[in-house]
Design an enzyme around this catalytic site. Structure first.
Site, PDB file in Angstrom:
ATOM      1  N   ARG A 276      -8.961  -5.697   1.683  1.00 54.76           N
ATOM      2  CA  ARG A 276      -8.093  -6.765   1.200  1.00 54.76           C
ATOM      3  C   ARG A 276      -6.659  -6.271   1.219  1.00 54.76           C
ATOM      4  NH1 ARG A 276      -6.696  -6.480  -4.489  1.00 54.76           N
ATOM      5  NH2 ARG A 276      -7.729  -4.752  -5.557  1.00 54.76           N
TER       6      ARG A 276
ATOM      7  N   HIS B  63       0.200  -3.668   3.586  1.00 56.38           N
ATOM      8  CA  HIS B  63      -0.015  -2.864   4.794  1.00 56.38           C
ATOM      9  C   HIS B  63      -0.421  -1.430   4.452  1.00 56.38           C
ATOM     10  CE1 HIS B  63       1.962  -6.324   6.493  1.00 56.38           C
ATOM     11  NE2 HIS B  63       3.115  -6.011   5.931  1.00 56.38           N
ATOM     12  N   ARG B  64      -1.043  -1.246   3.275  1.00 57.39           N
ATOM     13  CA  ARG B  64      -1.490   0.071   2.805  1.00 57.39           C
ATOM     14  C   ARG B  64      -0.317   1.029   2.528  1.00 57.39           C
ATOM     15  NH1 ARG B  64      -5.179  -2.880   2.414  1.00 57.39           N
ATOM     16  NH2 ARG B  64      -7.367  -2.422   2.767  1.00 57.39           N
ATOM     17  N   LEU B  65       0.877   0.485   2.390  1.00 59.89           N
ATOM     18  CA  LEU B  65       2.033   1.307   2.022  1.00 59.89           C
ATOM     19  C   LEU B  65       2.138   1.314   0.498  1.00 59.89           C
ATOM     20  CD1 LEU B  65       4.597   0.156   4.737  1.00 59.89           C
ATOM     21  CD2 LEU B  65       3.166   2.206   4.710  1.00 59.89           C
TER      22      LEU B  65
END
Length: 211
Positions: free
Chosen positions: A8, A189-191
């Site tokens: 997600r 964005h997984r940042l």
């Protein structure tokens, strides 16, 4: 759906250095209160990781019962596996997973037993059923059936039906004095945003970590 397809996006907002409080305990208190206000299930639930004499890690979930500048407190049976492992190696790790807020807190530190006065104070505040269960259960020991545990509980309930229940000598608390506290906030964005507080005597250094 395949396991590796489960994912997600994290989009509840980032965490910036300017938003952090200078003391990580104050920051933790803020996040904990926000978790409580958000009506999360078991907001005080934390994973406690210990290591046995062979180096094998173990984890279990317990409830945080107190936090202040001295550290994080939980209670247990001193005969339990975690307590025995702490006796051999006091270095532990705590983890709070507040998934719906897209937050995590990770703590490393050293566990110390609480004084008896603090054990008595907390034990006396517990519901009577919890007091009886603390005595009835020889935590982490092998039992033949649940009925054995229930029978012991009923026996103690009858014994202390009209009186106070004494604090068992094999039960009490640990305080984890933190050496590091990391705050993790999910990012797009997984940042993800990660800030690590590291103890330097009585001061705290703050570093941003790559996600």
């Amino acid at each position: 759906m395949e396991i590796d397809d489960i994912r997600r996006e994290y989009a509840k907002g980032g965490l910036r250095r300017k938003d952090l409080l200078q003391n990580p305990i104050d920051q933790f208190d803020l996040w904990l209160q926000q978790a409580i206000d958000a009506n999360l299930s078991d907001p005080t639930a934390m994973t406690v990781a210990t290591v046995d004499a062979s180096g094998q890690p173990f984890q279990r979930i317990v409830l945080l019962k107190e936090v202040d500048y001295k550290g994080f407190v939980f209670f247990t049976n001193f005969g339990s596996r975690k307590a025995q492992q702490i006796a051999n190696n006091g270095k532990v790790s705590l983890h709070f997973p507040w998934h719906s807020l897209e937050r995590q807190v990770h703590i490393t530190g050293v566990a110390e037993k609480l004084p008896m006065s603090e054990n008595i104070k907390y034990f006396s505040s517990r519901p009577k059923g919890s007091q009886l269960a603390a005595i009835a259960s020889k935590q982490s020991s092998r039992i033949s059936a649940r009925g054995v545990l229930e029978a012991k509980f009923l026996e103690l309930k009858q014994k202390f039906d009209d009186g106070d229940i004494p604090v068992p000598s094999f039960w009490g608390g640990f305080r984890i004095k933190p050496e590091s506290i990391e705050f993790w906030q999910g990012g797009e964005h997984r940042l993800h945003d990660r800030f690590l507080f590291s103890r330097d005597n009585e001061l705290w250094n703050i570093d941003r970590l790559a996600p």
